[in-house]
Design a protein around this motif. Structure first.
Motif, PDB file in Angstrom:
ATOM      1  N   HIS A  10      -9.336  10.131   5.809  1.00  0.00           N
ATOM      2  CA  HIS A  10      -9.519   8.731   5.440  1.00  0.00           C
ATOM      3  C   HIS A  10     -10.956   8.333   5.745  1.00  0.00           C
ATOM      4  N   ALA A  68       0.829  -1.208   0.000  1.00  0.00           N
ATOM      5  CA  ALA A  68       0.000   0.000   0.000  1.00  0.00           C
ATOM      6  C   ALA A  68       0.861   1.255   0.000  1.00  0.00           C
ATOM      7  N   TYR A  90      -4.708   0.170   5.874  1.00  0.00           N
ATOM      8  CA  TYR A  90      -4.794   1.513   5.320  1.00  0.00           C
ATOM      9  C   TYR A  90      -4.618   2.668   6.303  1.00  0.00           C
ATOM     10  N   THR A 111     -11.473   4.063   1.346  1.00  0.00           N
ATOM     11  CA  THR A 111     -11.049   2.668   1.255  1.00  0.00           C
ATOM     12  C   THR A 111     -12.081   1.773   1.929  1.00  0.00           C
TER      13      THR A 111
END
Length: 208
Positions: free
Chosen positions: A138, A99, A125, A119
């Motif tokens: 995020h 990633a 992540y 995501t």
């Protein structure tokens, strides 16, 4: 270039392209077509980079799966809110290093930083995004990542007629080349825009 374009754009094998070229008076072995695709696909995408539109500031990131020499590989992909493919990376592993490599490559290539990254709930992540893009929000929520998951089907549809990907390197070139053609046809390059989407790649060839 036409052989490379056909291969990346349509559901053809190397032998299919060989046959089409023979019908047009060009005798070439399918192995040569393979070499052309591997050699010229990165050059085409690199030459067009100056004309690429800047991606949007909302990135949808996800992984899908492909078989390379009979072994499953992960393909990290991202699109923006308008459907432009950000980048692709083929990896043997689904982990933080993969990633991190994906985000590092995308950020270095595009020189654009997203304000939001969407995501799934994969545990890799949060820390990677905090490290790579600390200013981005995020966003993890059920069904929010549907756009990238739906876009994976475009890639799977192209890979299905192939007789298998042999190495990680060839897989990376072909999958990245497919993304380039997809973006070009969707109008994310200042190239061939006077032509309808179905003819943009052919128009680019004619003008080169």
């Amino acid at each position: 270039m036409v052989a490379v374009r056909w291969y990346l754009r349509y559901g053809l094998s190397y032998r299919d392209v060989e046959e089409l070229l023979v019908e047009r008076g060009v005798e070439v072995d399918h192995v040569t077509v393979h070499r052309w695709v591997q050699r010229f696909t990165p050059l085409l995408a690199d030459a067009a980079r100056f004309a690429r539109h800047s991606p949007g500031d909302r990135w949808f990131v996800d992984e899908t799966y492909v078989k390379v020499n009979g072994v499953w590989r992960y393909v990290y992909r991202a699109i923006d809110q308008d459907g432009q493919v950000i980048d692709v990376v083929v990896s043997a592993h689904r982990d933080a290093d993969a990633a991190r490599r994906f985000f590092g490559r995308a950020l270095a290539t595009l020189k654009v930083t997203p304000t939001e990254v969407v995501t799934d709930a994969a545990a890799i992540y949060p820390a990677v995004i905090e490290e790579s893009i600390p200013s981005a929000w995020h966003h993890v929520e059920r069904y929010v990542n549907n756009p990238i998951e739906a876009d994976h089907s475009q890639l799977k549809h192209r890979l299905r007629p192939m007789r298998g990907l042999r190495t990680d390197r060839t897989a990376q070139v072909i999958i990245a080349g497919h993304a380039f053609m997809q973006n070009l046809r969707r109008g994310y390059y200042e190239l061939g825009l006077d032509a309808p989407p179905a003819l943009r790649v052919a128009a680019l060839r004619a003008s080169s």
